[in-house]
Design an enzyme around this catalytic site. Structure first.
Site, PDB file in Angstrom:
ATOM      1  N   CYS A  92       0.834  -1.206   0.000  1.00  0.00           N
ATOM      2  CA  CYS A  92       0.000   0.000   0.000  1.00  0.00           C
ATOM      3  C   CYS A  92       0.873   1.262   0.000  1.00  0.00           C
ATOM      4  CB  CYS A  92      -0.919   0.014   1.220  1.00  0.00           C
ATOM      5  SG  CYS A  92      -2.016   1.443   1.267  1.00  0.00           S
ATOM      6  N   ASP A  96      -0.846  -2.967 -14.683  1.00  0.00           N
ATOM      7  CA  ASP A  96      -1.168  -2.689 -16.091  1.00  0.00           C
ATOM      8  C   ASP A  96      -1.753  -3.891 -16.821  1.00  0.00           C
ATOM      9  OD1 ASP A  96      -0.190  -0.215 -15.528  1.00  0.00           O
ATOM     10  OD2 ASP A  96       1.588  -0.352 -16.785  1.00  0.00           O
TER      11      ASP A  96
END
Length: 383
Positions: free
Chosen positions: A113, A217
């Protein structure tokens, strides 16, 4: 037709077979039980679907919100929980609680995170820089997990000058972690720029003993196959690519089964039906229809990406508070619109940050763990 990735046959997470080797990434406020239900339905139950991030201190203290977040539908198997924590003892207690109370079948640990409220206290993607602390947390988790597999998700490092993924990967292997997921970005990149798939390949070469999953991606099923071919990774973790598009998991199943001509291209009518169902599931999960529709609002733009809707209607949809209102607005649209060209591309957050907020002196010594305080253990879950 897209060809099957060479390493795509089967992913093993402890005793669990994940086929195809596709994992839903934990996303705060997104991958709750209703969204996981939609993704599983489109995949035919194939894949692994992880809960949103659960804070270990909040779990141990039985925080009300946290106890709701760990709810799994009885059809979810395996049940997968992601934990966030910085204190080895608290992490160990949380894992032991999960085991003793049969709360999950798989535990994932969050070391990726990049959000400032997490990294400024030494948590998330900042933590692997402190090698001894990372080792202690993994040791406590694996020791207390018993037969439950423990995996971890991380980023390349803090920034390009402080790459941690190879050292962290080796520590994970030595401490008995079952698999590693790597997001090919640093914390400094947040979600900007391009994911470094070469870093995934390097990690796979560095820790051949356990599965390595690639993240970053993957906007289409073909991207997933290409990542596996180019990096040699054992599976993929899909996050932002499925926002407003839970049927992507059906595409992923089709791709890995060699049916690349069987991808979903829903009309706006079909998308609208999914939107209403998503909002209804949220209301049932929360126990309040209005709150469910309000929570659903953040998904609207993702679902409608590329469709001709109009700014006034988008404004109306952004303030809906009932299923009837949501359905009425959607019914007023030109529902026969085909799936838009380009709607399979990037979605969700794409901006970078270029600055990671860290505790004072954090980067002076990777072996000095004195900078982590109890405040790094957030008292609520979900990001």
């Amino acid at each position: 037709m897209t060809t099957l990735a060479p390493a795509a046959a089967t992913l093993r997470i402890g005793p669990h077979t994940v086929q195809p080797p596709v994992v839903l990434a934990p996303m705060a406020g997104i991958t709750n039980a209703p969204f996981r239900t939609l993704c599983r339905e489109f995949s035919g139950g194939k894949g692994l679907f992880v809960s949103e991030m659960i804070t270990t201190r909040a779990l141990v203290e039985r925080n009300e919100k946290t106890m709701q977040l760990i709810h799994f539908d009885e059809t979810e198997r395996p049940r997968s929980i992601q934990l966030y924590g910085v204190d080895p003892v608290t992490v160990g207690k949380a894992v032991r609680m999960i085991v003793d109370e049969d709360l999950a079948d798989h535990i994932d640990l969050n070391f990726g995170c990049p959000v400032p409220k997490v990294t400024r206290k030494g948590g998330g993607s900042a933590l692997p820089y402190k090698r001894p602390l990372l080792r202690a947390i993994l040791n406590e988790a694996v020791t207390n997990a018993g037969d439950l597999p423990v995996t971890m998700k991380m980023r390349k490092g803090i920034d390009d000058d402080h790459i941690t993924c190879l050292d962290a990967g080796r520590i994970a292997v030595e401490e008995g972690v079952t698999a590693i997921a790597l997001h090919g970005r640093t914390a400094a990149q947040h979600y900007g720029g391009t994911a470094d798939w070469d870093a995934i390949a390097r990690l796979k070469e560095h820790v051949p003993e356990i599965p390595v999953l690639g993240n970053g991606d993957i906007w289409s099923a073909d991207d997933a196959l290409r990542m596996m071919r180019e990096t040699g990774c054992d599976g993929v973790v899909v996050g932002r690519g499925c926002l407003g598009r839970p049927w992507l998991f059906g595409d992923l199943v089709a791709a890995f089964e060699g049916r690349g001509d069987d991808y979903a291209r829903p009309t706006l009518r079909c998308v609208a039906d999914v939107m209403v169902r998503h909002a209804r599931l949220l209301g049932e999960w929360i126990g309040d229809e209005s709150r469910g529709v309000i929570d659903f609002r953040k998904h609207v733009a993702w679902y409608l990406k590329g469709f001709s809707v109009g700014s006034e209607m988008r404004k109306k949809l952004a303030v809906t508070s009932s299923l009837d209102e949501l359905s009425a607005h959607l019914s007023a649209l030109e529902l026969d619109q085909p799936w838009p060209e380009g709607a399979d591309g990037p979605r969700g957050r794409t901006s970078g940050n270029n600055r990671v907020v860290l505790p004072d002196g954090w980067l002076k010594d990777p072996y000095d763990c004195g900078g982590v305080s109890a405040e790094a253990e957030l008292d609520t879950s979900g990001g």
